[in-house]
Scaffold this motif. Structure first.
Motif, PDB file in Angstrom:
ATOM      1  N   MET A  94       0.869  -1.234   0.006  1.00 30.84           N
ATOM      2  CA  MET A  94       0.021   0.022   0.012  1.00 30.84           C
ATOM      3  C   MET A  94       0.730   1.250  -0.106  1.00 30.84           C
ATOM      4  N   LEU A  95       0.433   2.178  -0.781  1.00 35.40           N
ATOM      5  CA  LEU A  95       1.344   3.287  -1.072  1.00 35.40           C
ATOM      6  C   LEU A  95       0.964   4.372   0.108  1.00 35.40           C
ATOM      7  N   THR A  96       2.084   4.829   0.910  1.00 32.83           N
ATOM      8  CA  THR A  96       2.118   5.709   1.918  1.00 32.83           C
ATOM      9  C   THR A  96       2.749   7.164   1.386  1.00 32.83           C
ATOM     10  N   SER A  97       2.011   8.099   1.587  1.00 32.66           N
ATOM     11  CA  SER A  97       2.482   9.473   1.331  1.00 32.66           C
ATOM     12  C   SER A  97       2.567  10.630   2.384  1.00 32.66           C
ATOM     13  N   PHE A  98       3.574  11.243   2.358  1.00 34.44           N
ATOM     14  CA  PHE A  98       3.425  12.333   3.345  1.00 34.44           C
ATOM     15  C   PHE A  98       4.392  13.559   2.784  1.00 34.44           C
ATOM     16  N   PRO A  99       3.735  14.869   3.020  1.00 31.52           N
ATOM     17  CA  PRO A  99       4.520  15.929   2.584  1.00 31.52           C
ATOM     18  C   PRO A  99       5.547  15.931   3.418  1.00 31.52           C
ATOM     19  N   ALA A 100       6.876  16.431   2.795  1.00 24.68           N
ATOM     20  CA  ALA A 100       8.208  16.853   3.281  1.00 24.68           C
ATOM     21  C   ALA A 100       8.652  18.190   2.843  1.00 24.68           C
ATOM     22  N   VAL A 101       9.333  18.994   3.586  1.00 26.38           N
ATOM     23  CA  VAL A 101       9.889  20.142   3.229  1.00 26.38           C
ATOM     24  C   VAL A 101      11.142  20.311   2.971  1.00 26.38           C
ATOM     25  N   PHE A 102      11.556  20.519   1.509  1.00 27.44           N
ATOM     26  CA  PHE A 102      13.177  20.763   1.114  1.00 27.44           C
ATOM     27  C   PHE A 102      13.821  21.872   1.525  1.00 27.44           C
ATOM     28  N   ALA A 103      14.808  22.045   1.735  1.00 28.29           N
ATOM     29  CA  ALA A 103      15.417  23.349   1.883  1.00 28.29           C
ATOM     30  C   ALA A 103      17.065  23.044   1.349  1.00 28.29           C
ATOM     31  N   LEU A 104      17.574  24.000   0.500  1.00 30.96           N
ATOM     32  CA  LEU A 104      18.611  24.057  -0.166  1.00 30.96           C
ATOM     33  C   LEU A 104      19.560  25.059   0.654  1.00 30.96           C
ATOM     34  N   ASP A 105      20.810  24.579   1.181  1.00 31.41           N
ATOM     35  CA  ASP A 105      21.709  25.277   1.919  1.00 31.41           C
ATOM     36  C   ASP A 105      23.156  25.024   1.185  1.00 31.41           C
ATOM     37  N   GLU A 106      24.170  25.471   1.811  1.00 31.14           N
ATOM     38  CA  GLU A 106      25.588  25.629   1.294  1.00 31.14           C
ATOM     39  C   GLU A 106      25.950  23.824   1.138  1.00 31.14           C
ATOM     40  N   TYR A 107      25.326  23.108   2.224  1.00 32.21           N
ATOM     41  CA  TYR A 107      25.768  21.763   2.270  1.00 32.21           C
ATOM     42  C   TYR A 107      24.972  20.728   1.346  1.00 32.21           C
ATOM     43  N   GLY A 108      23.834  21.291   0.969  1.00 29.36           N
ATOM     44  CA  GLY A 108      23.004  20.332   0.183  1.00 29.36           C
ATOM     45  C   GLY A 108      21.467  20.433   0.522  1.00 29.36           C
ATOM     46  N   TYR A 109      20.804  19.584   0.514  1.00 29.59           N
ATOM     47  CA  TYR A 109      19.318  19.611   0.774  1.00 29.59           C
ATOM     48  C   TYR A 109      19.015  18.977   2.318  1.00 29.59           C
ATOM     49  N   SER A 110      18.289  19.591   2.945  1.00 28.06           N
ATOM     50  CA  SER A 110      18.023  18.994   4.078  1.00 28.06           C
ATOM     51  C   SER A 110      16.135  18.695   3.645  1.00 28.06           C
ATOM     52  N   VAL A 111      15.636  17.810   4.270  1.00 27.90           N
ATOM     53  CA  VAL A 111      14.205  17.244   4.137  1.00 27.90           C
ATOM     54  C   VAL A 111      13.652  17.055   5.757  1.00 27.90           C
ATOM     55  N   VAL A 112      12.592  17.638   5.816  1.00 28.45           N
ATOM     56  CA  VAL A 112      12.062  17.282   7.036  1.00 28.45           C
ATOM     57  C   VAL A 112      10.558  16.860   6.824  1.00 28.45           C
ATOM     58  N   PHE A 113      10.020  16.093   7.638  1.00 19.15           N
ATOM     59  CA  PHE A 113       8.416  15.694   7.600  1.00 19.15           C
ATOM     60  C   PHE A 113       7.795  16.371   8.835  1.00 19.15           C
ATOM     61  N   PRO A 114       7.169  17.449   8.624  1.00 24.44           N
ATOM     62  CA  PRO A 114       6.284  17.976   9.730  1.00 24.44           C
ATOM     63  C   PRO A 114       5.277  17.120  10.530  1.00 24.44           C
ATOM     64  N   ASP A 115       4.784  16.351   9.776  1.00 21.61           N
ATOM     65  CA  ASP A 115       3.596  15.321  10.373  1.00 21.61           C
ATOM     66  C   ASP A 115       4.262  14.044  11.114  1.00 21.61           C
ATOM     67  N   LEU A 116       5.691  13.998  11.010  1.00 22.41           N
ATOM     68  CA  LEU A 116       6.190  12.915  11.761  1.00 22.41           C
ATOM     69  C   LEU A 116       7.193  13.325  12.629  1.00 22.41           C
ATOM     70  N   ASN A 117       6.672  14.329  13.680  1.00 26.25           N
ATOM     71  CA  ASN A 117       7.571  14.927  14.675  1.00 26.25           C
ATOM     72  C   ASN A 117       8.674  15.610  13.966  1.00 26.25           C
TER      73      ASN A 117
END
Length: 131
Positions: free
Chosen positions: A1-24
């Motif tokens: 079963m496909l599970t989908s959650f929104p994530a927030v990607f942010a670019l900085d000088e080191y690369g991309y950070s990814v945060v899942f707000p709904d998963l603490n």
């Protein structure tokens, strides 16, 4: 079963950070967008798999338009089939070669002992893994 959650990607000088707000605010990162995307899928699959293994509730995902996005951040929906991912990455069997005395092998074979099952049970006991 496909599970989908929104994530927030942010670019900085080191690369991309990814945060899942709904998963603490579960987070991961990658040096490139492609690596960050792979890490996000792995992170989501691992977290949901862990929740399932511990019979914990899985939160309801927010709609992507409900996320609190700041300048320079991008919302992305991450989707993964957790069962398929787990079978390919977390539960995949590996072959081990080991040696035991012939007499012990003969006795076990005569009793119909399943070697893999016994080894898994013994390793879990030795590692203190409780299921």
């Amino acid at each position: 079963m496909l599970t989908s959650f929104p994530a927030v990607f942010a670019l900085d000088e080191y690369g991309y950070s990814v945060v899942f707000p709904d998963l603490n605010f579960l987070a991961t990162e990658g040096k490139t967008y492609e690596e960050a995307m792979r890490m996000a899928v792995e992170c989501l699959a691992g977290h949901i798999f862990d929740l399932q293994q511990h019979s914990e509730p899985i939160p309801h995902p927010s709609r992507i338009d409900q996320l609190d996005i700041e300048e320079g951040e991008s919302p992305v929906v991450i989707s993964v089939d957790v069962d398929v991912y787990a079978k390919e990455h977390f539960e995949k069997a590996v072959k081990k070669t080991l040696s035991i005395p012939k007499w012990l092998n003969d006795a076990a074979v005569a009793q119909g002992i399943k070697f893999s099952k016994v080894l898994q049970k013994a390793l879990k006991e030795e590692l203190g893994i409780v299921e």
